[in-house]
Design a protein around this motif. Structure first.
Motif, PDB file in Angstrom:
ATOM      1  N   HIS A  29       0.845  -1.209   0.000  1.00  0.00           N
ATOM      2  CA  HIS A  29       0.000   0.000   0.000  1.00  0.00           C
ATOM      3  C   HIS A  29       0.874   1.251   0.000  1.00  0.00           C
ATOM      4  O   HIS A  29       0.654   2.192   0.748  1.00  0.00           O
ATOM      5  CB  HIS A  29      -0.923  -0.004   1.230  1.00  0.00           C
ATOM      6  N   ASP A  55      -1.042   3.533   2.629  1.00  0.00           N
ATOM      7  CA  ASP A  55      -0.542   3.430   3.993  1.00  0.00           C
ATOM      8  C   ASP A  55       0.495   4.536   4.190  1.00  0.00           C
ATOM      9  O   ASP A  55       1.653   4.416   3.763  1.00  0.00           O
ATOM     10  CB  ASP A  55       0.098   2.062   4.243  1.00  0.00           C
ATOM     11  N   ARG A  80      -4.364   1.587  -3.350  1.00  0.00           N
ATOM     12  CA  ARG A  80      -5.160   0.406  -2.995  1.00  0.00           C
ATOM     13  C   ARG A  80      -6.615   0.567  -3.402  1.00  0.00           C
ATOM     14  O   ARG A  80      -7.350  -0.408  -3.476  1.00  0.00           O
ATOM     15  CB  ARG A  80      -5.060   0.170  -1.493  1.00  0.00           C
ATOM     16  N   HIS A 147       3.346  -1.971   6.627  1.00  0.00           N
ATOM     17  CA  HIS A 147       2.078  -1.235   6.543  1.00  0.00           C
ATOM     18  C   HIS A 147       1.990  -0.170   7.626  1.00  0.00           C
ATOM     19  O   HIS A 147       2.768  -0.154   8.573  1.00  0.00           O
ATOM     20  CB  HIS A 147       0.902  -2.213   6.725  1.00  0.00           C
ATOM     21  N   SER A 148       0.946   0.696   7.474  1.00  0.00           N
ATOM     22  CA  SER A 148       0.598   1.603   8.573  1.00  0.00           C
ATOM     23  C   SER A 148      -0.920   1.574   8.755  1.00  0.00           C
ATOM     24  O   SER A 148      -1.657   1.204   7.841  1.00  0.00           O
ATOM     25  CB  SER A 148       1.085   3.022   8.291  1.00  0.00           C
TER      26      SER A 148
HETATM   27 ZN   LIG Z   1      -1.709  -1.688   4.520  1.00  0.00          ZN
END
Ligand SMILES: [Zn+2]
Length: 252
Positions: A29, A55, A80, A147-148
């Motif tokens: 992402h 993200d 995304r 990710h975040s």
């Molecule tokens: Zn993510």
């Protein structure tokens, strides 16, 4: 007509593909870019910049880890919301008609051809490259997605600063969870989400199906939104990632 024009950025980028670290890093992402042909997906201004589009900070963190560990990294080049590269094709969240409380008009009522064009342009190139890399590099014995997550989801505040989503890879995740907790950081253990084969791709497909220990690192986005902060987290996480990777290479 292909979704991406020749002058647009590629579906994904890779760094340090010959890196020596035995774990492959992915950033699924990484970007909030939308292919020109899709305009703004009909989104209200500002929405694509929020966590629903990408993200925030994850690519800076992934690059910081790749640089420190000499680890190969594959990162997606598009949002995304166009097609989610950590969702199986066909899942409702693959090309979401709604994300959190935001309707995505450009994703409503797509034909099979429209969906296939997105998969063809963005999903398959990324995953085919990751698969080919793992098949050609037997020395990559584990996989980590970077990710975040948003500090508030649908109005509910989340307590964690970091989380690890590892399904059943307890041994792989333990050094990361324990290492951050020892530094006083509030860590989610299979939080803020759990891995679900119907809703996840990296861990079930590139990890579990290949017999490779795999997990997702999730850092709260406000802690890594700034590049210098993301780099600080990379510095914090790099030795723990080393320990986690070593733990799954030792005999039980
Ligand atoms: Zn993510």
């Amino acid at each position: 007509m292909p979704l991406l024009q020749p002058d647009e950025p590629p579906a994904f980028t890779s760094e340090r593909v010959e890196g020596r670290f035995p774990c492959l890093l992915l950033c699924e992402h990484a970007s909030n870019r939308i292919p020109r042909a899709l305009g703004d997906l009909g989104l209200p201004p500002g929405e694509i910049g929020r966590h629903i589009g990408w993200d925030i900070g994850a690519l800076s963190l992934a690059r910081g880890l790749s640089r420190r560990l000499d680890a190969a990294l594959f990162a997606t080049g598009y949002s995304r919301l166009v097609i989610d590269c950590n969702r199986p094709l066909g899942a409702p969240s693959s090309i979401p008609e709604q994300s959190e409380d935001t309707i995505v008009p450009g994703n409503i009522g797509l034909s099979t051809t429209d969906r296939a064009a997105r998969a063809e342009a963005l999903f398959h190139p990324f995953h085919d490259a990751v698969s080919a890399h793992l098949e050609a590099h037997a020395e990559r014995r584990c996989v980590i997605g970077v990710h975040s997550f948003t500090p508030r989801y649908r109005g509910v505040a989340r307590p964690w600063q970091a989380g690890f989503l590892y399904a059943d890879a307890h041994r792989f995740a333990a050094p990361l969870i324990e290492g951050l907790r020892a530094q006083g950081i509030c860590v989610g253990d299979n939080e803020p989400y759990t891995i679900d084969p119907a809703e996840d791709y990296t861990v079930p497909v590139h990890g579990q199906a290949r017999g490779l220990p795999s997990l997702l690192i999730e850092i709260r986005q406000d802690l890594i939104a700034d590049h210098a902060d993301a780099d600080h987290w990379a510095e914090l996480l790099a030795p723990l990632v080393c320990r986690a990777v070593a733990s799954v290479q030792e005999p039980v």
